[in-house]
Each structure stands twice: as structure tokens, then as C-alpha cells.
Scaffold this motif. Sequence first.
Motif, mmCIF file in Angstrom:
data_model
loop_
_atom_site.group_PDB
_atom_site.id
_atom_site.type_symbol
_atom_site.label_atom_id
_atom_site.label_comp_id
_atom_site.label_asym_id
_atom_site.label_seq_id
_atom_site.Cartn_x
_atom_site.Cartn_y
_atom_site.Cartn_z
ATOM 1 N N HIS A 77 0.831 -1.216 0.000
ATOM 2 C CA HIS A 77 0.000 0.000 0.000
ATOM 3 C C HIS A 77 0.861 1.260 0.000
ATOM 4 N N LEU A 78 1.891 1.302 0.853
ATOM 5 C CA LEU A 78 2.690 2.519 1.002
ATOM 6 C C LEU A 78 3.654 2.732 -0.163
ATOM 7 N N ALA A 79 4.224 1.651 -0.670
ATOM 8 C CA ALA A 79 5.227 1.792 -1.730
ATOM 9 C C ALA A 79 4.606 2.105 -3.083
ATOM 10 N N THR A 80 3.400 1.606 -3.322
ATOM 11 C CA THR A 80 2.798 1.754 -4.655
ATOM 12 C C THR A 80 1.672 2.780 -4.703
ATOM 13 N N GLY A 81 1.085 3.106 -3.554
ATOM 14 C CA GLY A 81 -0.085 3.979 -3.567
ATOM 15 C C GLY A 81 -1.315 3.288 -4.103
ATOM 16 N N ARG A 82 -1.259 1.963 -4.219
ATOM 17 C CA ARG A 82 -2.391 1.181 -4.720
ATOM 18 C C ARG A 82 -2.905 0.262 -3.616
ATOM 19 N N THR A 83 -4.167 -0.075 -3.678
ATOM 20 C CA THR A 83 -4.725 -0.988 -2.684
ATOM 21 C C THR A 83 -4.348 -2.422 -3.034
ATOM 22 N N LEU A 84 -4.537 -3.304 -2.062
ATOM 23 C CA LEU A 84 -4.196 -4.702 -2.298
ATOM 24 C C LEU A 84 -5.106 -5.312 -3.359
ATOM 25 N N PHE A 85 -6.392 -4.955 -3.335
ATOM 26 C CA PHE A 85 -7.269 -5.514 -4.362
ATOM 27 C C PHE A 85 -6.880 -5.010 -5.752
ATOM 28 N N ASP A 86 -6.435 -3.767 -5.832
ATOM 29 C CA ASP A 86 -5.943 -3.226 -7.101
ATOM 30 C C ASP A 86 -4.769 -4.068 -7.600
ATOM 31 N N GLY A 87 -3.890 -4.443 -6.659
ATOM 32 C CA GLY A 87 -2.766 -5.307 -7.021
ATOM 33 C C GLY A 87 -3.234 -6.680 -7.465
ATOM 34 N N TRP A 88 -4.157 -7.277 -6.722
ATOM 35 C CA TRP A 88 -4.691 -8.584 -7.119
ATOM 36 C C TRP A 88 -5.279 -8.529 -8.520
ATOM 37 N N ARG A 89 -6.009 -7.456 -8.778
ATOM 38 C CA ARG A 89 -6.689 -7.336 -10.062
ATOM 39 C C ARG A 89 -5.689 -7.307 -11.226
ATOM 40 N N SER A 90 -4.492 -6.767 -10.965
ATOM 41 C CA SER A 90 -3.481 -6.703 -12.012
ATOM 42 C C SER A 90 -2.906 -8.079 -12.340
ATOM 43 N N LEU A 91 -3.169 -9.080 -11.490
ATOM 44 C CA LEU A 91 -2.665 -10.430 -11.734
ATOM 45 C C LEU A 91 -3.570 -11.232 -12.651
ATOM 46 N N GLY A 92 -4.756 -10.718 -12.938
ATOM 47 C CA GLY A 92 -5.665 -11.414 -13.846
ATOM 48 C C GLY A 92 -7.067 -11.509 -13.281
ATOM 49 N N PRO A 93 -8.048 -11.808 -14.125
ATOM 50 C CA PRO A 93 -9.451 -11.833 -13.689
ATOM 51 C C PRO A 93 -9.766 -12.926 -12.681
ATOM 52 N N TRP A 94 -8.927 -13.974 -12.605
ATOM 53 C CA TRP A 94 -9.199 -15.067 -11.666
ATOM 54 C C TRP A 94 -9.239 -14.564 -10.224
ATOM 55 N N THR A 95 -8.443 -13.530 -9.897
ATOM 56 C CA THR A 95 -8.446 -13.006 -8.534
ATOM 57 C C THR A 95 -9.772 -12.327 -8.208
ATOM 58 N N THR A 96 -10.346 -11.640 -9.208
ATOM 59 C CA THR A 96 -11.637 -10.969 -9.009
ATOM 60 C C THR A 96 -12.733 -11.997 -8.779
ATOM 61 N N VAL A 97 -12.715 -13.073 -9.558
ATOM 62 C CA VAL A 97 -13.735 -14.126 -9.421
ATOM 63 C C VAL A 97 -13.644 -14.762 -8.033
ATOM 64 N N TYR A 98 -12.410 -15.114 -7.631
ATOM 65 C CA TYR A 98 -12.232 -15.743 -6.327
ATOM 66 C C TYR A 98 -12.711 -14.821 -5.212
ATOM 67 N N PHE A 99 -12.266 -13.563 -5.236
ATOM 68 C CA PHE A 99 -12.613 -12.639 -4.159
ATOM 69 C C PHE A 99 -14.115 -12.378 -4.118
ATOM 70 N N ALA A 100 -14.731 -12.257 -5.278
ATOM 71 C CA ALA A 100 -16.177 -11.966 -5.323
ATOM 72 C C ALA A 100 -16.974 -13.080 -4.650
ATOM 73 N N VAL A 101 -16.651 -14.326 -4.989
ATOM 74 C CA VAL A 101 -17.377 -15.459 -4.395
ATOM 75 C C VAL A 101 -17.047 -15.563 -2.905
ATOM 76 N N TYR A 102 -15.760 -15.422 -2.604
ATOM 77 C CA TYR A 102 -15.313 -15.552 -1.214
ATOM 78 C C TYR A 102 -15.984 -14.541 -0.303
ATOM 79 N N VAL A 103 -15.968 -13.269 -0.695
ATOM 80 C CA VAL A 103 -16.427 -12.218 0.203
ATOM 81 C C VAL A 103 -17.939 -12.306 0.437
ATOM 82 N N VAL A 104 -18.682 -12.846 -0.519
ATOM 83 C CA VAL A 104 -20.136 -12.990 -0.345
ATOM 84 C C VAL A 104 -20.455 -14.177 0.566
ATOM 85 N N VAL A 105 -19.895 -15.354 0.259
ATOM 86 C CA VAL A 105 -20.201 -16.558 1.048
ATOM 87 C C VAL A 105 -19.605 -16.443 2.450
ATOM 88 N N TRP A 106 -18.343 -16.023 2.516
ATOM 89 C CA TRP A 106 -17.672 -15.897 3.817
ATOM 90 C C TRP A 106 -18.412 -14.917 4.711
#
Length: 439
Positions: A77-106
Motif C-alpha cells: 500500500h505505502l510503496a505503490t499507492g495502490r490498494t491490495l485488491f488493485d494489485g490482485w486485479r493486475s494479476l488477472g481476472p481469476w483473482t476478481t472471481v475468487y474474491f467476489a465469491v469468497y467475500v459474499v459466502v464468507w
Amino acid sequence: MAETRATTGTGEPASRPRKSSWKYIGPGIVVAATGVGAGDLVATLIAGSKFGYTLMWAAVIGCVVKISLAEAAGRWHLATGRTLFDGWRSLGPWTTVYFAVYVVVWGFIYGATAMSSSALPIVALFPDGPGLKFWAIVTGLIGLAFVWFNRYAVFEKVMTVLIGIMFVVVVYVAARVVPDVGASFAGLLPVLPDGSLLYTLGLIGGVGGTITMAAYGYWVNAKGWSNSSWMKVMRLDNRVAYITTGVFVVAMLIVGAELLHASQTALTSGDRGLIDLGKVLEDRFGAGTAKLFLVGFFATSFSSLIGVWHGVSLMFADFVERFRAPGAGAAKTEGHEEHEGPDVAERRQRSLPFRAYLLWLTFPPMTLLWLDQPFGLVIAYGVLGAFFMPFLALTLLWLLNSSRTPGEWRNGWVSNGMLALSGLLFVVLCVQQVRELPW
């Protein structure tokens, strides 16, 4: 004061690095209070009751692992000025799919669990009053109102009070049972008694290790730490947080070893195990100590409730913000139009997604207070939750070794080693948790 010519990873001028100081401590206290729940304390008690002081070394290693993980999240967060989810999103759409399902069910199942856990000590303190469901709903509504109407500064102060109560009570109880100092130090030597492997892994990976570790960077930004000049402050804050967590774990191991191990007293698994411990304390030390312990139990559970209500709602608001604006991550990396900081955190706390997720954590889970948790949801919750800590450790390893992070703040060999070991540990725990689900 003159400022250095250096820039942050976001291209903004970085002020001279702040001196690490106790007066800045805050987000770490929040993450420690949120991450240590009643279930964690029971798991530690059971480990102490079964193996005495033998696994003390695992508690210490667990503390170091959590320091490494939270430091990595805060550094991103401090070194890049970006949020962690912003970083995850840059790794590909699979992170968005996982987080979306996880955060709703969890969120659906955790909401019911947190409310029940907060209600249990109240029912034990006032056995002639309303029942568990009533108090569970009341604690959920209080948590909702508190997070809805207060901003980070007030939230942090309340969390500091709650962790103070937890700390005093847990350390007091550990002192009352009179720890064996020699055995405690002997327990720092790595030994694996027969049948202790899973308890050892659980102590290292489980206590204080939840989605709230990912929320740490969001709390860092909400505090006003928004660029790399705050790195030393963040690192002190983080160490204080997980050393505090380590003290909790060691204290509960002592209680398990001294109070339960010799008598071979068995505790109910889960949060209700702390009610059993309250009865043991009452028999041994009287009603006053038992009631004080129940107050500490409430502080532990309720701090986790409001911590999740606040931190994960911030993450969800960021998730929706990125999802609605497909180019937001790339634009921010290049142009830095909106640097992460207290103003952005304040706006997110007033946003519709933040409040929608608050409502999701509070009201739908109340239905589970009357129903057995549906089989399919239990499986989904277990699988998604088991995968989260490996997901966090391994994606941080990826992000902090890539060009997404400014060169001076990328991982060194120590950080890489700790994150790799954490990832491996959490993968093993993940496999074990999935195997233990009621398939």
C-alpha cells in the motif's frame, strides 16, 4: 523542514521518512484485535491442554510469520499507492472471481458466527436474561450502527480499549495459574510430540490469520499513512500488533498447560470452549475471576465483529470501485489521479458498497441463528476460507517481486523466504482443512 527529492512509488514527492514512534501506533492494534477471535483462543487452549508447554516455539514462529505477512501488505500500500485488491486485479481476472465469491459466502456465515460468539459471554454473565439469539442480534445491530456512523479515528480508539481489556484479562488469568517458567523456556526448543503436527501448524498459521490481514493496508491508509515515508512507522506498528498477538497466544497456552493439562480437562471445540474455561476458573479461583474472564471473552469476540464489519467492508467498497471502472487500476498506475489515503478511505466509508456490505454482514446472517448452517454453504465457506491465506501469501510474493512494486521496496531474501514459507504452511493447512470438511 526541508523535504527530500525522492519520490514515492506513485510518483508523488515523498517527505523525509517519519521516525518510528509509539504515538503513531494504531492500525496494528486494530488488526491484532480483529484477528484474534474466541475460536483462536480455544484452539490455543486445547493445544496447551494436550501438550503442555511443548509447542511454545510454534506460537513464537506464528508471530514472526504474521509480522512478515502484514508487513508485506502494508508495504504494498505505502510503496505503490495502490490498494491490495488493485494489485490482485493486475494479476488477472481469476483473482476478481475468487474474491467476489469468497467475500459474499464468507461474509454470510461469518456474520452469524461473530454475532453468536459476542453473545455467548453476555448470556453466561446474565443467565436469567434474554437468550443467545436476542443478544446475538443486539451485538450485530450495535456493530452495524457503530461502524455506520463513526469514522476510522473513533473506531481505532474503541478497538484500542477492547484490546486493552483482552490483554489485561488474558495476562491476569495466565498469572493466576502460576506459569512454570522453566517449562515455558524449554518449550521454545522445537519439538513435535506424537499427534501434535496439526496443532503445531494451527498455532503457527491460525491465530490472528484471517482476511483482516489483507485489510491492514486499508487501515494504514485510513490512518493517514499514504506513501513510503511512513514505512518505518508502519513496521513498528505491525511488530507491536503481532507481538501483542504472540503474548495472547503464549498466555492462553500457559492457561491450557497449567489449568487443563494436569487435570486432563476437555473443552468444547469452538467458541463455547471459553464458557467451559469460565466454569473451570470459577471452581479454581472464584466467581470474580470467572466474570472478569467473560468480560475479556466479550472484548475478544466483539472486537473481531466490529473489525470485520469495518475492514472487510472497506475491501468490498474498493472491490466494487475497481469492478465498475475496468481501467481504474491501469490509470492509477500511470497517472496516479487519486492517491490512497485518509480522504479516499473516508469516501469509501460513506459509499453505497461499504454500507451495502455492512448490511450483508448483519441482516442475512441472522437467519442462520434459527437454522442449522446449510450443508452446501458450510462446504463452500470452508473451502473458500481455507484457500484465503495461501492466496494472500502467494499473491503478495508475486506482487512484491514484480515491476508493480518500486525497486527499493521489492522483497529481499528474508521477505521472500518468510512469504514462501508462509505460503507453503498455509497450503498444507488448506489441504487439511478441506479434508476435514463434512463432505
